[in-house]
Design an enzyme around this catalytic site. Structure first.
Site, PDB file in Angstrom:
ATOM      1  N   ARG A   1       0.776  -1.229   0.016  1.00 56.25           N
ATOM      2  CA  ARG A   1      -0.002   0.046   0.062  1.00 56.25           C
ATOM      3  C   ARG A   1       0.729   1.126   0.013  1.00 56.25           C
ATOM      4  NH1 ARG A   1      -3.056  -3.741  -0.841  1.00 56.25           N
ATOM      5  NH2 ARG A   1      -5.203  -3.939  -0.031  1.00 56.25           N
TER       6      ARG A   1
ATOM      7  N   SER B   1     -10.664  -0.277   3.129  1.00 58.50           N
ATOM      8  CA  SER B   1      -9.986  -0.511   4.496  1.00 58.50           C
ATOM      9  C   SER B   1      -9.562   0.821   4.709  1.00 58.50           C
ATOM     10  CB  SER B   1      -8.771  -1.372   4.080  1.00 58.50           C
ATOM     11  OG  SER B   1      -9.292  -2.496   3.670  1.00 58.50           O
TER      12      SER B   1
ATOM     13  N   GLU C   1      -4.766   4.060   6.032  1.00 56.60           N
ATOM     14  CA  GLU C   1      -4.356   3.806   4.279  1.00 56.60           C
ATOM     15  C   GLU C   1      -5.115   4.740   3.660  1.00 56.60           C
ATOM     16  OE1 GLU C   1      -6.727   1.792   1.363  1.00 56.60           O
ATOM     17  OE2 GLU C   1      -5.701   0.148   2.228  1.00 56.60           O
TER      18      GLU C   1
HETATM   19  P1  FAD Z   1      -8.577   8.895  -5.386  1.00 55.24           P
HETATM   20  O1  FAD Z   1      -9.380   8.528  -4.151  1.00 55.24           O
HETATM   21  O2  FAD Z   1      -9.132   9.770  -6.481  1.00 55.24           O
HETATM   22  O3  FAD Z   1      -7.125   9.316  -5.167  1.00 55.24           O
HETATM   23  C1  FAD Z   1      -6.282   8.687  -4.125  1.00 55.24           C
HETATM   24  C2  FAD Z   1      -5.016   9.389  -4.011  1.00 55.24           C
HETATM   25  O4  FAD Z   1      -4.342   9.280  -5.012  1.00 55.24           O
HETATM   26  C3  FAD Z   1      -5.312  10.996  -3.566  1.00 55.24           C
HETATM   27  O5  FAD Z   1      -4.210  11.371  -2.940  1.00 55.24           O
HETATM   28  C4  FAD Z   1      -5.075  11.585  -5.169  1.00 55.24           C
HETATM   29  O6  FAD Z   1      -4.417  12.749  -5.293  1.00 55.24           O
HETATM   30  C5  FAD Z   1      -4.154  10.670  -5.725  1.00 55.24           C
HETATM   31  N1  FAD Z   1      -4.288  10.402  -7.200  1.00 55.24           N
HETATM   32  C6  FAD Z   1      -5.269  10.009  -7.831  1.00 55.24           C
HETATM   33  N2  FAD Z   1      -5.318   9.810  -9.136  1.00 55.24           N
HETATM   34  C7  FAD Z   1      -4.134  10.535  -9.404  1.00 55.24           C
HETATM   35  C8  FAD Z   1      -3.242  10.672 -10.532  1.00 55.24           C
HETATM   36  N3  FAD Z   1      -3.473  10.218 -11.832  1.00 55.24           N
HETATM   37  N4  FAD Z   1      -1.805  11.304 -10.405  1.00 55.24           N
HETATM   38  C9  FAD Z   1      -1.491  11.501  -9.467  1.00 55.24           C
HETATM   39  N5  FAD Z   1      -2.260  11.256  -8.119  1.00 55.24           N
HETATM   40  C10 FAD Z   1      -3.441  10.613  -8.077  1.00 55.24           C
HETATM   41  N6  FAD Z   1      -7.675  -0.714  -2.407  1.00 55.24           N
HETATM   42  C11 FAD Z   1      -6.821  -1.322  -2.479  1.00 55.24           C
HETATM   43  O7  FAD Z   1      -5.638  -1.546  -2.790  1.00 55.24           O
HETATM   44  N7  FAD Z   1      -7.317  -2.848  -2.692  1.00 55.24           N
HETATM   45  C12 FAD Z   1      -8.743  -3.039  -2.415  1.00 55.24           C
HETATM   46  O8  FAD Z   1      -9.218  -4.190  -2.485  1.00 55.24           O
HETATM   47  C13 FAD Z   1      -9.530  -2.097  -2.324  1.00 55.24           C
HETATM   48  N8  FAD Z   1     -10.819  -2.215  -1.977  1.00 55.24           N
HETATM   49  C14 FAD Z   1     -11.642  -1.052  -1.958  1.00 55.24           C
HETATM   50  C15 FAD Z   1     -12.935  -1.377  -1.695  1.00 55.24           C
HETATM   51  C16 FAD Z   1     -13.793  -0.453  -1.707  1.00 55.24           C
HETATM   52  C17 FAD Z   1     -15.715  -0.578  -1.433  1.00 55.24           C
HETATM   53  C18 FAD Z   1     -13.505   1.105  -1.704  1.00 55.24           C
HETATM   54  C19 FAD Z   1     -14.416   2.296  -1.577  1.00 55.24           C
HETATM   55  C20 FAD Z   1     -12.091   1.436  -2.061  1.00 55.24           C
HETATM   56  C21 FAD Z   1     -11.225   0.286  -2.038  1.00 55.24           C
HETATM   57  N9  FAD Z   1      -9.819   0.433  -2.136  1.00 55.24           N
HETATM   58  C22 FAD Z   1      -9.060  -0.790  -2.294  1.00 55.24           C
HETATM   59  C23 FAD Z   1      -9.200   1.847  -2.158  1.00 55.24           C
HETATM   60  C24 FAD Z   1      -9.262   2.276  -3.800  1.00 55.24           C
HETATM   61  O9  FAD Z   1     -10.373   1.855  -4.334  1.00 55.24           O
HETATM   62  C25 FAD Z   1      -7.904   2.413  -4.375  1.00 55.24           C
HETATM   63  O10 FAD Z   1      -6.838   3.200  -3.467  1.00 55.24           O
HETATM   64  C26 FAD Z   1      -7.911   3.012  -5.628  1.00 55.24           C
HETATM   65  O11 FAD Z   1      -6.857   3.021  -6.255  1.00 55.24           O
HETATM   66  C27 FAD Z   1      -8.315   4.643  -5.517  1.00 55.24           C
HETATM   67  O12 FAD Z   1      -8.468   5.314  -6.966  1.00 55.24           O
HETATM   68  P2  FAD Z   1      -9.153   6.627  -6.996  1.00 55.24           P
HETATM   69  O13 FAD Z   1      -9.039   6.745  -8.630  1.00 55.24           O
HETATM   70  O14 FAD Z   1     -10.414   6.675  -6.382  1.00 55.24           O
HETATM   71  O15 FAD Z   1      -8.161   7.488  -6.222  1.00 55.24           O
HETATM   72  N1  EPU Z   2     -11.010  -9.935  10.142  1.00 54.05           N
HETATM   73  C1  EPU Z   2     -11.863  -9.949  11.325  1.00 54.05           C
HETATM   74  N2  EPU Z   2     -12.783  -9.190  11.543  1.00 54.05           N
HETATM   75  C2  EPU Z   2     -13.214  -8.266  10.473  1.00 54.05           C
HETATM   76  C3  EPU Z   2     -12.341  -8.407   9.266  1.00 54.05           C
HETATM   77  C4  EPU Z   2     -11.362  -9.079   9.215  1.00 54.05           C
HETATM   78  O1  EPU Z   2     -11.554 -11.037  12.091  1.00 54.05           O
HETATM   79  O2  EPU Z   2     -14.365  -7.713  10.898  1.00 54.05           O
HETATM   80  C5  EPU Z   2     -10.022 -10.984  10.102  1.00 54.05           C
HETATM   81  C6  EPU Z   2     -10.210 -12.465   9.517  1.00 54.05           C
HETATM   82  O3  EPU Z   2      -9.561 -13.063  10.247  1.00 54.05           O
HETATM   83  C7  EPU Z   2     -10.113 -12.510   8.308  1.00 54.05           C
HETATM   84  C8  EPU Z   2      -8.782 -11.679   8.088  1.00 54.05           C
HETATM   85  O4  EPU Z   2      -8.999 -10.462   9.134  1.00 54.05           O
HETATM   86  O5  EPU Z   2      -9.611 -13.540   7.902  1.00 54.05           O
HETATM   87  C9  EPU Z   2      -8.530 -10.974   6.723  1.00 54.05           C
HETATM   88  O6  EPU Z   2      -9.676 -10.304   6.069  1.00 54.05           O
HETATM   89  P1  EPU Z   2     -10.044  -9.911   4.730  1.00 54.05           P
HETATM   90  O7  EPU Z   2      -9.847 -11.234   4.022  1.00 54.05           O
HETATM   91  O8  EPU Z   2     -11.501  -9.332   4.758  1.00 54.05           O
HETATM   92  O9  EPU Z   2      -8.889  -8.936   4.277  1.00 54.05           O
HETATM   93  P2  EPU Z   2      -8.384  -7.762   5.132  1.00 54.05           P
HETATM   94  O10 EPU Z   2      -7.055  -8.079   5.340  1.00 54.05           O
HETATM   95  O11 EPU Z   2      -9.272  -7.141   5.915  1.00 54.05           O
HETATM   96  C10 EPU Z   2      -6.912  -6.862   2.834  1.00 54.05           C
HETATM   97  C11 EPU Z   2      -6.996  -5.666   2.218  1.00 54.05           C
HETATM   98  C12 EPU Z   2      -8.096  -5.472   1.128  1.00 54.05           C
HETATM   99  C13 EPU Z   2      -8.304  -6.383   0.268  1.00 54.05           C
HETATM  100  C14 EPU Z   2      -8.636  -7.890   0.875  1.00 54.05           C
HETATM  101  C15 EPU Z   2      -8.289  -8.999   0.110  1.00 54.05           C
HETATM  102  C16 EPU Z   2      -5.604  -4.050   3.463  1.00 54.05           C
HETATM  103  C17 EPU Z   2      -5.477  -2.931   4.536  1.00 54.05           C
HETATM  104  N3  EPU Z   2      -6.940  -4.373   3.325  1.00 54.05           N
HETATM  105  O12 EPU Z   2      -8.114  -6.704   3.592  1.00 54.05           O
HETATM  106  O13 EPU Z   2      -7.953  -4.025   0.532  1.00 54.05           O
HETATM  107  O14 EPU Z   2      -9.259  -6.475  -0.562  1.00 54.05           O
HETATM  108  O15 EPU Z   2      -7.350  -8.036   1.803  1.00 54.05           O
HETATM  109  O16 EPU Z   2      -6.995  -8.986  -0.327  1.00 54.05           O
HETATM  110  O17 EPU Z   2      -4.529  -4.708   3.160  1.00 54.05           O
HETATM  111  C18 EPU Z   2      -8.379  -1.854   0.709  1.00 54.05           C
HETATM  112  O18 EPU Z   2      -7.061  -1.511   0.443  1.00 54.05           O
HETATM  113  O19 EPU Z   2      -9.176  -0.692   0.648  1.00 54.05           O
HETATM  114  C19 EPU Z   2      -8.920  -3.129   0.759  1.00 54.05           C
HETATM  115  C20 EPU Z   2     -10.155  -3.463   0.747  1.00 54.05           C
END
Ligand code: FAD
Ligand code: EPU
Length: 339
Positions: A165, A239, A335
């Site tokens: 991240r 997250s 994050e």
């Molecule tokens: P924004 O929110 O618009 O921007 C994020 C940051 O990046 C800001 O600081 C912005 O200024 C900068 N930025 C954006 N675009 C550019 C650019 N072109 N050039 C320079 N800077 C820029 N993240 C994960 O890693 N894994 C996940 O599984 C995951 N699951 C998600 C689930 C949900 C429901 C949600 C809401 C979010 C999740 N995220 C996850 C977080 C998010 O989707 C990612 O971080 C994504 O890459 C953000 O993209 P964005 O275009 O919305 O960025």
């Molecule tokens: N868990 C709990 N309680 C909860 C949630 C999670 O106990 O309420 C524990 C469980 O043990 C579970 C473990 O956490 O097995 C892992 O949970 P999960 O698989 O949902 O993944 P996570 O670690 O919570 C991370 C990323 C996600 C990504 C998933 C799948 C980070 C900060 N988050 O979540 O990314 O989608 O793994 O790879 O690394 C994001 O970055 O926004 C994001 C959603």
């Protein structure tokens, strides 16, 4: 291109926080981006913030500068060799649309990253990751516009210093560049990543007997939909915190007082702890105060039920961090980008 003033950002951030930007403009070409950069220089170096899908930001106050909303579009196969396709995507493309484009064309490697909200341009910023795959695993190079020097620069993978991240765009170059395109190196022969989380289980439940990148994508989509709140329904940014890492020795001693503490091997002999578990153990899961809350199915996700302010969410995050630190001696790191 039209520069608007006193513009509400509520529809432009997935938390749905109602703040205003002093100025707001889309840009759909490099020329428009250059024009906007010029506008900022003339306005006494007006602060600039590029926004993609707004799915990883928490606005805690009005933004006094200009929001540059990325609308650069286009996806092209630019070259191929024996093993790889090199696919260049403009930064304003929707990430999941890009993933589906790759699946349709049999370009393998991003299927585990299905359904992550946001734009392609943000994918290298925090090295997005899910289900065992990160941007760095499929990254070739990117182009970025330097806001001060007003020129386009190419970054190779080693220049980005990708980590969990994290990248240089979140640290040493924070706010300095606008990523305009990303080129991915995608496999001709897929290497299926199914050993993370519930993927195998989901594939079995779906009755899949022959693996494909489409099947993996479908399984990931199903798992994600069952766990994560849809921002269209409840405001959130995924997250809110990173999963912390601690030394193996510290993990073993914590296990004595908390025998069910989960942990996974991470780099440098560290152990990664799921922050969701720590937060749930502290009793926050499902907590709600006003319209700010901790999601009932995934404690790592903070939510805005309707009209919470950025400060409400931020205050809740502070309380959670304090209680996790008091209970486990582990300091969580946010994050989400706090603006
Ligand atoms: P924004 O929110 O618009 O921007 C994020 C940051 O990046 C800001 O600081 C912005 O200024 C900068 N930025 C954006 N675009 C550019 C650019 N072109 N050039 C320079 N800077 C820029 N993240 C994960 O890693 N894994 C996940 O599984 C995951 N699951 C998600 C689930 C949900 C429901 C949600 C809401 C979010 C999740 N995220 C996850 C977080 C998010 O989707 C990612 O971080 C994504 O890459 C953000 O993209 P964005 O275009 O919305 O960025
Ligand atoms: N868990 C709990 N309680 C909860 C949630 C999670 O106990 O309420 C524990 C469980 O043990 C579970 C473990 O956490 O097995 C892992 O949970 P999960 O698989 O949902 O993944 P996570 O670690 O919570 C991370 C990323 C996600 C990504 C998933 C799948 C980070 C900060 N988050 O979540 O990314 O989608 O793994 O790879 O690394 C994001 O970055 O926004 C994001 C959603």
């Amino acid at each position: 291109m039209q520069i608007q003033q006193n513009f509400s950002l509520k529809p432009y951030n997935t938390f749905g926080i109602n703040v205003q930007a002093a100025y707001f403009s889309n840009f759909a070409s490099l020329d428009e981006l250059a024009e906007l950069t010029e506008f900022c220089h003339k306005k006494n170096k007006l602060p600039q913030l590029v926004l993609g899908g707004g799915s990883n930001v928490l606005f805690t106050q009005d933004f006094r500068g200009i929001i540059l909303k990325n609308e650069l579009k286009g996806i092209d196969l630019i070259k191929e060799d024996l093993s790889y396709y090199y696919v260049k995507s403009a930064a304003g493309e929707d990430w999941h649309r890009f993933v589906l484009f790759c699946i349709d064309n049999n370009y393998a490697g991003v299927e585990n990253l299905s359904l992550i909200p946001g734009n392609v341009g943000a994918s290298p910023i925090q090295n997005i990751g899910a289900y065992g795959v990160e941007t760095k695993d499929v990254f070739h190079e990117l182009e970025a516009w330097h806001l001060q020097d007003k020129k386009l620069v190419t970054f190779a993978a080693e220049d980005c210093k990708f980590a969990y991240r994290d990248s240089v765009f979140k640290t040493k170059y924070k706010g300095q560049y606008v990523i305009t395109s990303v080129t991915f190196r995608l496999l001709k022969q897929p290497v299926y990543q199914t050993n993370y989380g519930a993927i195998e289980q989901e594939l079995t439940a779906m009755g899949i007997t022959e693996l494909s990148i489409k099947a993996i994508s479908d399984a990931v989509i199903k798992i994600r939909k069952s766990k994560l709140p849809d921002p269209e329904v409840i405001g959130n940014a995924g997250s809110f915190f990173k999963n912390p890492t601690i030394p193996a020795s510290r993990f073993e001693s914590l296990k004595i007082t908390h025998p069910t503490l989960p942990g996974y091997p991470a780099v440098d002999d560290l152990v990664k702890i799921p922050a969701g578990w720590l937060i749930e153990q502290c009793g926050w899961k499902g907590y709600r105060k006003g319209d700010a809350g901790c999601h009932e199915k995934q404690a790592l996700v903070l939510v805005n039920y309707r009209n919470a302010s950025g400060i409400d969410i931020y205050t809740l995050s502070n309380e959670i961090m304090h209680s996790v630190e008091t209970t486990f001696g582990i300091l969580l790191e946010r994050e989400v980008n706090i603006i």
